[in-house]
Enzyme design. Structure first.
Site, PDB file in Angstrom:
ATOM      1  N   TYR A 143     -25.472  16.803 -50.946  1.00 39.75           N
ATOM      2  CA  TYR A 143     -26.925  16.664 -51.065  1.00 39.75           C
ATOM      3  C   TYR A 143     -27.409  16.967 -52.481  1.00 39.75           C
ATOM      4  O   TYR A 143     -28.535  16.633 -52.846  1.00 39.75           O
ATOM      5  CB  TYR A 143     -27.653  17.574 -50.067  1.00 39.75           C
ATOM      6  CG  TYR A 143     -27.456  17.180 -48.607  1.00 39.75           C
ATOM      7  CD1 TYR A 143     -26.794  16.005 -48.270  1.00 39.75           C
ATOM      8  CD2 TYR A 143     -27.930  17.974 -47.584  1.00 39.75           C
ATOM      9  CE1 TYR A 143     -26.602  15.645 -46.954  1.00 39.75           C
ATOM     10  CE2 TYR A 143     -27.745  17.622 -46.255  1.00 39.75           C
ATOM     11  CZ  TYR A 143     -27.075  16.452 -45.948  1.00 39.75           C
ATOM     12  OH  TYR A 143     -26.891  16.100 -44.638  1.00 39.75           O
ATOM     13  N   LYS A 192     -12.765  18.762 -43.764  1.00 40.52           N
ATOM     14  CA  LYS A 192     -12.082  17.490 -43.533  1.00 40.52           C
ATOM     15  C   LYS A 192     -10.929  17.451 -44.539  1.00 40.52           C
ATOM     16  O   LYS A 192     -10.787  16.520 -45.350  1.00 40.52           O
ATOM     17  CB  LYS A 192     -13.091  16.336 -43.728  1.00 40.52           C
ATOM     18  CG  LYS A 192     -12.600  14.979 -43.312  1.00 40.52           C
ATOM     19  CD  LYS A 192     -12.456  14.798 -41.819  1.00 40.52           C
ATOM     20  CE  LYS A 192     -11.879  13.419 -41.513  1.00 40.52           C
ATOM     21  NZ  LYS A 192     -11.385  13.283 -40.136  1.00 40.52           N
ATOM     22  N   ASP A 224     -14.496  16.287 -37.303  1.00 38.22           N
ATOM     23  CA  ASP A 224     -14.585  15.359 -36.166  1.00 38.22           C
ATOM     24  C   ASP A 224     -14.151  16.055 -34.879  1.00 38.22           C
ATOM     25  O   ASP A 224     -14.782  15.907 -33.819  1.00 38.22           O
ATOM     26  CB  ASP A 224     -13.769  14.075 -36.415  1.00 38.22           C
ATOM     27  CG  ASP A 224     -12.423  14.334 -37.066  1.00 38.22           C
ATOM     28  OD1 ASP A 224     -12.189  15.452 -37.571  1.00 38.22           O
ATOM     29  OD2 ASP A 224     -11.581  13.417 -37.066  1.00 38.22           O
ATOM     30  N   ASP A 248     -25.223  20.383 -41.491  1.00 33.53           N
ATOM     31  CA  ASP A 248     -26.468  19.712 -41.099  1.00 33.53           C
ATOM     32  C   ASP A 248     -26.283  19.071 -39.723  1.00 33.53           C
ATOM     33  O   ASP A 248     -27.097  19.234 -38.810  1.00 33.53           O
ATOM     34  CB  ASP A 248     -26.798  18.648 -42.167  1.00 33.53           C
ATOM     35  CG  ASP A 248     -28.199  18.087 -42.010  1.00 33.53           C
ATOM     36  OD1 ASP A 248     -28.939  18.563 -41.119  1.00 33.53           O
ATOM     37  OD2 ASP A 248     -28.556  17.171 -42.765  1.00 33.53           O
ATOM     38  N   ASP A 252     -27.304  20.885 -35.682  1.00 32.67           N
ATOM     39  CA  ASP A 252     -28.194  20.169 -34.754  1.00 32.67           C
ATOM     40  C   ASP A 252     -27.515  19.973 -33.410  1.00 32.67           C
ATOM     41  O   ASP A 252     -28.116  20.166 -32.355  1.00 32.67           O
ATOM     42  CB  ASP A 252     -28.554  18.788 -35.320  1.00 32.67           C
ATOM     43  CG  ASP A 252     -29.917  18.803 -35.984  1.00 32.67           C
ATOM     44  OD1 ASP A 252     -30.344  19.892 -36.409  1.00 32.67           O
ATOM     45  OD2 ASP A 252     -30.550  17.734 -36.073  1.00 32.67           O
TER      46      ASP A 252
END
Ligand code: NAD
Length: 359
Positions: A143, A192, A224, A248, A252
């Site tokens: 970001y 990852k 994942d 992020d 959620d």
């Protein structure tokens, strides 16, 4: 007697209604646990645009920097939706996070027993209960990395860059380990590393830092797999620490498995641990001004503030217990189920105060 200076950023929509109830609960808690609170108010978001022409006035930043902690309601609403990006209420939110160097975002996800039926997960998956803390790195990664657009052989392309430095990973890893020490001593670092170089550095660094916390059991999981495990077997997790992008998405997902947006608190911390506390939901313009908003996420944000910034863990636990007790008898319209008394925002604040006991 200890005295804390708290800045209230009530914001827009339901923000003022829910912060008022949280202040009521904090005042009662202060009486019970023998500390005092001095409040100051400042403008952020739409109200700041209306009064000062910008979503984050300098005066707000100065007040927040000088405070022991900050409580935020919510910002935004249709009135300001057509403004350019840098002048919208949400720009104020990003601005205050940057100004206070809030690099660690903590989001709990848990089952509230009286609201068990609200979880989208089946009972046999929840297996009794779950209580997860997601720690998301908030000021680095993709970001904030280099981004751009270019044309390659007449074909439009765009890129964003994920970059982490060792100090950035070290400080967020420490937040994860220290939280795990205070909870069930299990930390899952999510990356990852099978594909991304930045993730390989993340994993190496977390392993180095783990040597300082031999009492915490560290495991690693690919993002994942983590997304899948959260809905397959959430009770396996205690604390999850991860990058800005992965956090992020996962925070959620984790918060929604508890089923109720009006219940979930969050904390954003800096090196000084002063922190900014806020519910995860927005300003709910569809119900603003009706007095029916659920104030519990904001009340639980106050509990997080007491635990992580003000060193009052017993007071924090007392609020969490009172919320559970209140839910056994009543609910605001968003969480109300058969057998509960239906209450409004103010009545819910009163009920939590009534259920507060010193521990
Ligand atoms: P929202 O979270 O405000 O509302 C989504 C739905 O949940 C609505 O139906 C709302 O009524 C309900 N809801 C939310 N909080 C509730 C509560 N405490 N009690 C009862 N019901 C509640 O999300 P949205 O509608 O996408 O966004 C509305 C505005 O809030 C937008 O301007 C958005 O940019 C802003 N927003 C702000 C923040 C923040 O301040 N941190 C976060 C998300 C969205």
């Amino acid at each position: 007697m200890k005295e804390y200076r708290i800045v209230l950023l009530k914001g827009d929509g339901i923000g003022p209604e829910i912060v008022t109830e949280a202040v009521k609960v904090l005042n009662k808690t202060a009486d019970l646990f023998d500390f005092s609170v001095i409040y100051d108010e400042a403008d952020l978001g739409g109200i700041a645009i209306d009064k000062h022409g910008v979503p984050l006035p300098e005066e707000t930043v100065a007040k927040c920097k000088a405070a022991d902690s900050v409580l935020l309601g919510a910002v935004g609403g249709p009135k300001w939706d057509t403004l350019p990006g840098n002048l919208r209420p949400e720009a104020g939110l990003l601005g205050i996070r940057g100004a206070l160097s809030l690099f660690a975002n903590l989001r709990p996800a848990m089952i509230f027993e009286p609201l068990r039926a609200a979880s989208p997960l089946k009972d046999e998956i929840i297996k009794g209960s779950f209580d997860i803390m997601v720690v998301r790195e908030l000021t680095g990664g993709i970001y904030f990395g280099e981004r751009g657009r270019e044309e390659i052989d007449g074909i439009k392309a765009a890129y964003d860059t994920e970059m982490y430095t060792v100090p950035e990973i070290e400080r967020i890893a420490r937040v994860g380990f220290e939280l795990a020490q205070k909870r069930n001593k299990k930390l899952t670092s999510v990356d990852k590393a099978n594909v991304l170089e930045s993730s390989r550095l993340w994993r190496e660094t977390v392993i180095e830092i783990s040597k300082e916390y031999p009492d915490v059991q560290l495991s690693h999981m690919y993002v994942d797999n983590c997304a899948m495990q959260l809905v397959r077997n959430p009770s396996q997790f205690d604390v999850i620490v991860t990058s800005n992008l992965f956090g992020d998405i996962l925070s959620d997902e984790a918060s929604m498995i508890s089923g109720s947006i009006g219940m979930l608190a969050s904390a954003s911390l800096n090196d000084k641990q002063s922190g900014l506390y806020e519910p995860i939901h927005g300003s709910a313009p569809d119900i603003a001004g009706q007095g029916i908003a659920n104030p519990l996420a904001t009340i639980l944000s106050v509990a997080m503030m007491l635990r992580y910034s003000l060193d009052q863990p017993k007071a924090a636990l007392a609020i969490e217990n009172a919320v559970n007790e209140a839910l056994n008898v009543a609910g605001t319209p968003d969480i109300y189920t058969d057998g509960m008394r239906k209450v409004n925002c103010c009545e819910m604040g009163d009920l939590v105060c009534e259920k507060l006991v010193k521990i």
